[in-house]
Scaffold this motif. Structure first.
Motif, PDB file in Angstrom:
ATOM      1  N   ARG A 262       6.548  -4.840  -7.924  1.00  0.00           N
ATOM      2  CA  ARG A 262       6.980  -5.266  -9.268  1.00  0.00           C
ATOM      3  C   ARG A 262       6.007  -4.695 -10.301  1.00  0.00           C
ATOM      4  NH1 ARG A 262       7.419 -11.510  -9.872  1.00  0.00           N
ATOM      5  NH2 ARG A 262       9.643 -11.334 -10.232  1.00  0.00           N
TER       6      ARG A 262
ATOM      7  N   THR B  12       3.893  -5.131 -13.431  1.00  0.00           N
ATOM      8  CA  THR B  12       3.308  -6.261 -14.157  1.00  0.00           C
ATOM      9  C   THR B  12       2.356  -5.723 -15.227  1.00  0.00           C
ATOM     10  OG1 THR B  12       1.310  -6.522 -12.800  1.00  0.00           O
ATOM     11  CG2 THR B  12       3.342  -7.525 -11.967  1.00  0.00           C
TER      12      THR B  12
ATOM     13  N   GLN C 272       2.466  -3.936  -8.616  1.00  0.00           N
ATOM     14  CA  GLN C 272       1.891  -4.826  -7.608  1.00  0.00           C
ATOM     15  C   GLN C 272       2.833  -4.943  -6.417  1.00  0.00           C
ATOM     16  OE1 GLN C 272      -1.166  -6.417  -7.815  1.00  0.00           O
ATOM     17  NE2 GLN C 272      -1.542  -5.291  -9.721  1.00  0.00           N
TER      18      GLN C 272
ATOM     19  N   TYR D 211       4.456  -6.656  -3.036  1.00  0.00           N
ATOM     20  CA  TYR D 211       4.761  -7.995  -2.534  1.00  0.00           C
ATOM     21  C   TYR D 211       5.101  -7.904  -1.047  1.00  0.00           C
ATOM     22  CZ  TYR D 211       4.835 -10.330  -7.082  1.00  0.00           C
ATOM     23  OH  TYR D 211       4.478 -10.880  -8.290  1.00  0.00           O
TER      24      TYR D 211
ATOM     25  N   ARG E 103       2.300 -11.817  -3.508  1.00  0.00           N
ATOM     26  CA  ARG E 103       1.706 -10.621  -4.089  1.00  0.00           C
ATOM     27  C   ARG E 103       0.487 -10.239  -3.252  1.00  0.00           C
ATOM     28  NH1 ARG E 103       0.133 -10.825 -10.356  1.00  0.00           N
ATOM     29  NH2 ARG E 103      -1.926 -11.299  -9.499  1.00  0.00           N
ATOM     30  N   GLU E 104       0.111  -8.965  -3.292  1.00  0.00           N
ATOM     31  CA  GLU E 104      -0.924  -8.475  -2.375  1.00  0.00           C
ATOM     32  C   GLU E 104      -2.227  -9.261  -2.479  1.00  0.00           C
ATOM     33  OE1 GLU E 104      -1.135  -4.254  -2.095  1.00  0.00           O
ATOM     34  OE2 GLU E 104      -3.248  -4.254  -1.564  1.00  0.00           O
TER      35      GLU E 104
ATOM     36  N   ARG F 270       2.213 -14.902  -8.388  1.00  0.00           N
ATOM     37  CA  ARG F 270       1.569 -14.391  -7.167  1.00  0.00           C
ATOM     38  C   ARG F 270       2.358 -14.770  -5.926  1.00  0.00           C
ATOM     39  NH1 ARG F 270      -2.949 -17.177  -6.398  1.00  0.00           N
ATOM     40  NH2 ARG F 270      -4.082 -15.596  -5.246  1.00  0.00           N
TER      41      ARG F 270
END
Length: 357
Positions: A83, A85, A90, A92, A144-145, A168
């Motif tokens: 995604r 941001t 980022q 996922y 999220r990572e 996140r």
């Protein structure tokens, strides 16, 4: 190069089952798509980038290799759901299979000895024992990572109250939805519909700002941005250079008790595991437990031979393996992409992230 792809409309990445208008089942999408689909997308568009004459087989093989071989230096990592941001692109990842939601936190189960009076045929020293009532996950969560790395390191992560693009941890609908569409087969000779040829296809519609992130080596000359064909029905996608974080390196040496999280699916000769884990590690390691998702089948159609490819079962992304070592073990330096898989490491299968337990 790293690329971020966003669909122009919807996407279709079919699973491995044969499908036509007279079939009695629906076409289902695998999403994110498997590396096999993405390497085809990337290599096909490279022919466009290089303006290769598609009637010249020798030029095609020189640019992108063949159906079974890749050009020298070609490697791929991904594709990953991602995604855009305020902090850049980022990645996922699916919720780890060892995770349990408890109130406003997600907590990792820890392998433990079997309680007294409990017997099991599972061929591992420990089990992921949970004293709570067994429940079925209602929705699929994505991390999220940075949230996933915190979970893998600490065994717990807070579900924050952020919403929208900065979340996140989020449910699947916040990233993409599945969309069913009906169709009917046509008779090419009469140009009319065929009786009994109704079919259903599942497409994927991502929310704005969401797409796929992939890292590619060995193909040069790509522009910073453009449009390419991606997935079934020749659907399109915008692509541009990605500023996603650098892929985390595995610690060396590995922690004495470490777990391997599959970020992309993996294929193993013995189904859920390889014949010998030691082919991936230097130093002695022992598998203590595992948390696995349901297998996924991958096949496809071979245009070169006009036949269906044999279907193979893969361990899905999100699965977790727990190991114990003497504290001096490490991943073998010879692994391609640091991947743990018996096949497909070069195009992105078996990508892993390391955690502790």
């Amino acid at each position: 190069m790293k690329l971020f792809l966003e669909p122009i409309d919807v996407w279709l990445f079919r699973d491995g089952r044969p499908f036509d208008a007279l079939s009695d089942h629906r076409a289902q999408s695998l999403f994110p798509p498997y590396p096999t689909a993405m390497q085809g997308i990337i290599r096909s568009h490279h022919l466009v980038v290089k303006k290769v004459d598609l009637r010249n087989q020798e030029a095609i093989e020189h640019a992108v290799g063949t159906a079974t071989t890749y050009p020298p230096g070609f490697q791929m990592r991904g594709p990953f759901l991602a995604r855009r941001t305020s902090e850049g692109v980022q990645r996922y990842f699916p919720l780890p299979a060892d995770a349990v939601a408890q109130g406003d936190v997600i907590r990792a189960l820890v392998p433990s000895e079997l309680p007294a009076g409990v017997w099991s045929s599972v061929p591992m020293p420990r089990l992921l024992w949970h004293d709570g009532e067994p429940t079925k996950r209602e929705e699929r969560w994505w991390l999220r990572e940075d949230a996933l790395m915190a979970y893998l390191e600490q065994g717990v992560v807070q579900i924050d109250e952020e919403t929208g693009r900065e979340s996140r941890i989020c449910k699947q609908d916040a990233l993409f939805q599945r969309e069913n569409r009906l169709g009917i087969g046509l008779d090419d000779t009469t140009r009319t519909s065929q009786e009994g040829a109704l079919y259903e296809v599942e497409f994927v519609r991502v929310v704005p700002g969401v797409g796929l992130e992939v890292e590619v080596e060995g193909l040069d000359g790509w522009p910073e941005k453009g449009i390419l064909r991606a997935g079934g029905e020749g659907r399109g996608a915008y692509f541009e250079a990605s500023d996603a974080p650098t892929w985390p390196e595995a610690p060396n040496p590995l922690p004495q008790r470490f777990k391997v999280y599959l970020a992309t699916p993996a294929y193993f000769e013995e189904g859920w595991k390889p014949k010998d884990w030691q082919r991936f590690f230097d130093g002695k390691v022992e598998l203590m437990a595992a948390a696995l998702g349901r297998y996924e089948s991958l096949g496809g159609f071979d245009l070169a031979t006009n036949t269906h490819k044999p279907a193979r079962r893969y361990v899905p992304a999100g699965s977790v393996y727990f190991f114990q070592s003497d504290g001096q073990a490490s991943l073998k330096a010879s692994l391609v992409n640091q991947a743990i898989t018996d096949d497909g490491a070069k195009i992105g299968f078996g990508q892993i992230l390391i955690g502790r337990w």
